[in-house]
Design a protein around this motif. Structure first.
Motif, PDB file in Angstrom:
ATOM      1  N   SER A  44      16.945  -4.825  22.286  1.00  0.00           N
ATOM      2  CA  SER A  44      18.320  -5.243  22.555  1.00  0.00           C
ATOM      3  C   SER A  44      18.506  -6.674  22.107  1.00  0.00           C
ATOM      4  O   SER A  44      17.637  -7.510  22.289  1.00  0.00           O
ATOM      5  CB  SER A  44      18.642  -5.115  24.043  1.00  0.00           C
ATOM      6  OG  SER A  44      17.824  -6.009  24.780  1.00  0.00           O
ATOM      7  N   GLY A  45      19.638  -6.922  21.484  1.00  0.00           N
ATOM      8  CA  GLY A  45      20.004  -8.281  21.113  1.00  0.00           C
ATOM      9  C   GLY A  45      20.822  -8.859  22.237  1.00  0.00           C
ATOM     10  O   GLY A  45      22.015  -8.634  22.327  1.00  0.00           O
ATOM     11  N   ASP A  46      20.183  -9.598  23.105  1.00  0.00           N
ATOM     12  CA  ASP A  46      20.881 -10.095  24.278  1.00  0.00           C
ATOM     13  C   ASP A  46      21.529 -11.453  24.057  1.00  0.00           C
ATOM     14  O   ASP A  46      22.108 -12.027  24.966  1.00  0.00           O
ATOM     15  CB  ASP A  46      19.935 -10.152  25.474  1.00  0.00           C
ATOM     16  CG  ASP A  46      18.721 -11.026  25.206  1.00  0.00           C
ATOM     17  OD1 ASP A  46      18.596 -11.523  24.066  1.00  0.00           O
ATOM     18  OD2 ASP A  46      17.907 -11.205  26.130  1.00  0.00           O
ATOM     19  N   GLY A  47      21.433 -11.977  22.859  1.00  0.00           N
ATOM     20  CA  GLY A  47      22.068 -13.245  22.584  1.00  0.00           C
ATOM     21  C   GLY A  47      21.210 -14.425  22.966  1.00  0.00           C
ATOM     22  O   GLY A  47      21.669 -15.554  22.923  1.00  0.00           O
ATOM     23  N   SER A  48      19.966 -14.204  23.356  1.00  0.00           N
ATOM     24  CA  SER A  48      19.121 -15.314  23.770  1.00  0.00           C
ATOM     25  C   SER A  48      18.782 -16.217  22.588  1.00  0.00           C
ATOM     26  O   SER A  48      18.496 -17.380  22.772  1.00  0.00           O
ATOM     27  CB  SER A  48      17.844 -14.794  24.433  1.00  0.00           C
ATOM     28  OG  SER A  48      17.129 -13.997  23.514  1.00  0.00           O
ATOM     29  N   GLY A  49      18.837 -15.704  21.393  1.00  0.00           N
ATOM     30  CA  GLY A  49      18.567 -16.510  20.210  1.00  0.00           C
ATOM     31  C   GLY A  49      19.865 -16.877  19.520  1.00  0.00           C
ATOM     32  O   GLY A  49      19.974 -16.726  18.329  1.00  0.00           O
ATOM     33  N   SER A  50      20.850 -17.340  20.283  1.00  0.00           N
ATOM     34  CA  SER A  50      22.160 -17.602  19.706  1.00  0.00           C
ATOM     35  C   SER A  50      22.133 -18.841  18.814  1.00  0.00           C
ATOM     36  O   SER A  50      21.194 -19.624  18.824  1.00  0.00           O
ATOM     37  CB  SER A  50      23.202 -17.743  20.808  1.00  0.00           C
ATOM     38  OG  SER A  50      22.867 -18.838  21.630  1.00  0.00           O
ATOM     39  N   LEU A  51      23.203 -19.000  18.077  1.00  0.00           N
ATOM     40  CA  LEU A  51      23.322 -20.081  17.106  1.00  0.00           C
ATOM     41  C   LEU A  51      23.568 -21.424  17.787  1.00  0.00           C
ATOM     42  O   LEU A  51      24.102 -21.477  18.905  1.00  0.00           O
ATOM     43  CB  LEU A  51      24.504 -19.784  16.179  1.00  0.00           C
ATOM     44  CG  LEU A  51      24.392 -18.560  15.290  1.00  0.00           C
ATOM     45  CD1 LEU A  51      25.701 -18.332  14.558  1.00  0.00           C
ATOM     46  CD2 LEU A  51      23.272 -18.728  14.295  1.00  0.00           C
ATOM     47  N   PRO A  52      23.261 -22.502  17.084  1.00  0.00           N
ATOM     48  CA  PRO A  52      23.633 -23.813  17.611  1.00  0.00           C
ATOM     49  C   PRO A  52      25.154 -23.945  17.639  1.00  0.00           C
ATOM     50  O   PRO A  52      25.860 -23.257  16.887  1.00  0.00           O
ATOM     51  CB  PRO A  52      23.013 -24.802  16.626  1.00  0.00           C
ATOM     52  CG  PRO A  52      22.354 -24.012  15.564  1.00  0.00           C
ATOM     53  CD  PRO A  52      22.482 -22.564  15.882  1.00  0.00           C
ATOM     54  N   PRO A  53      25.684 -24.824  18.487  1.00  0.00           N
ATOM     55  CA  PRO A  53      27.150 -24.925  18.631  1.00  0.00           C
ATOM     56  C   PRO A  53      27.893 -25.190  17.324  1.00  0.00           C
ATOM     57  O   PRO A  53      28.952 -24.620  17.098  1.00  0.00           O
ATOM     58  CB  PRO A  53      27.319 -26.081  19.616  1.00  0.00           C
ATOM     59  CG  PRO A  53      26.043 -26.120  20.388  1.00  0.00           C
ATOM     60  CD  PRO A  53      24.979 -25.664  19.445  1.00  0.00           C
ATOM     61  N   ALA A  54      27.359 -26.038  16.461  1.00  0.00           N
ATOM     62  CA  ALA A  54      28.055 -26.341  15.203  1.00  0.00           C
ATOM     63  C   ALA A  54      28.135 -25.104  14.312  1.00  0.00           C
ATOM     64  O   ALA A  54      29.172 -24.843  13.691  1.00  0.00           O
ATOM     65  CB  ALA A  54      27.343 -27.480  14.475  1.00  0.00           C
ATOM     66  N   ALA A  55      27.052 -24.339  14.238  1.00  0.00           N
ATOM     67  CA  ALA A  55      27.052 -23.125  13.411  1.00  0.00           C
ATOM     68  C   ALA A  55      27.994 -22.075  13.991  1.00  0.00           C
ATOM     69  O   ALA A  55      28.699 -21.380  13.253  1.00  0.00           O
ATOM     70  CB  ALA A  55      25.641 -22.578  13.290  1.00  0.00           C
ATOM     71  N   LEU A  56      28.013 -21.968  15.331  1.00  0.00           N
ATOM     72  CA  LEU A  56      28.918 -21.017  15.973  1.00  0.00           C
ATOM     73  C   LEU A  56      30.372 -21.401  15.727  1.00  0.00           C
ATOM     74  O   LEU A  56      31.214 -20.540  15.477  1.00  0.00           O
ATOM     75  CB  LEU A  56      28.623 -20.938  17.476  1.00  0.00           C
ATOM     76  CG  LEU A  56      29.454 -19.944  18.269  1.00  0.00           C
ATOM     77  CD1 LEU A  56      29.226 -18.519  17.765  1.00  0.00           C
ATOM     78  CD2 LEU A  56      29.118 -20.034  19.748  1.00  0.00           C
ATOM     79  N   LEU A  57      30.665 -22.694  15.766  1.00  0.00           N
ATOM     80  CA  LEU A  57      32.031 -23.167  15.516  1.00  0.00           C
ATOM     81  C   LEU A  57      32.476 -22.824  14.096  1.00  0.00           C
ATOM     82  O   LEU A  57      33.591 -22.343  13.887  1.00  0.00           O
ATOM     83  CB  LEU A  57      32.109 -24.673  15.763  1.00  0.00           C
ATOM     84  CG  LEU A  57      33.487 -25.304  15.668  1.00  0.00           C
ATOM     85  CD1 LEU A  57      34.410 -24.714  16.731  1.00  0.00           C
ATOM     86  CD2 LEU A  57      33.386 -26.802  15.841  1.00  0.00           C
TER      87      LEU A  57
END
Length: 157
Positions: A44-57
């Protein structure tokens, strides 16, 4: 005619049969392990390896810009609402895949309900009749769909 019965002396076993039996059993074991590995539940991809804030923005800005482009194309009647719903679905699924690591691009609505965020599953289920239904989606429903896509992208953290 009294003949002596003919006795044959015992025959030895050939080494080929035990070796062949070993390879058959070994092959069955390898095959069963291979089948077990292929049928394991995906991680499952639980989002624990999410992107840094700048990349997400940046990812969010790009997705919102694409949603605006699709909405403008449907409003200008360059794209049908059905094709627009397909594109919105791809945009939102792609955004979620890149933002969280969840393989949303290839998941069905049932998979999303089971393993994905509830608001994404609800949005994709809302798009299904407009994408695959018999009647073409109407332009007013497309504006609501574009707003719902924006809400999912903007609300992602």
């Amino acid at each position: 005619m009294d003949a002596d019965p003919i006795y044959l002396e015992p025959q030895g076993y050939s080494v080929i049969w035990p070796v062949l039996g070993f390879f058959i059993i070994f092959g069955l074991l390898v095959w069963s392990v291979w089948i077990w590995l292929l049928t394991r539940a995906p991680e499952s991809g639980d989002g624990s390896g999410s992107l840094p804030p700048a990349a997400l923005l940046k990812l969010r800005r790009d997705a919102l810009a694409r949603i605006d482009e699709v909405e403008a194309a449907v409003a200008a009647k360059k794209t049908s609402p059905r094709a627009g719903h397909h594109e919105l679905s791809q945009i939102v699924r792609g955004f979620v895949s890149k933002a969280s690591g969840l393989k949303a691009e290839t998941m069905t609505a049932a998979d999303l309900r089971e393993r994905g965020p509830a608001h994404l599953a609800q949005l994709i289920e809302e798009y299904y009749p407009r994408q695959f239904g018999q009647a073409e989606a109407d332009p007013p429903s497309f504006a609501r769909s574009a707003k719902a896509a924006r809400d999912v992208v903007e609300g992602w953290s």
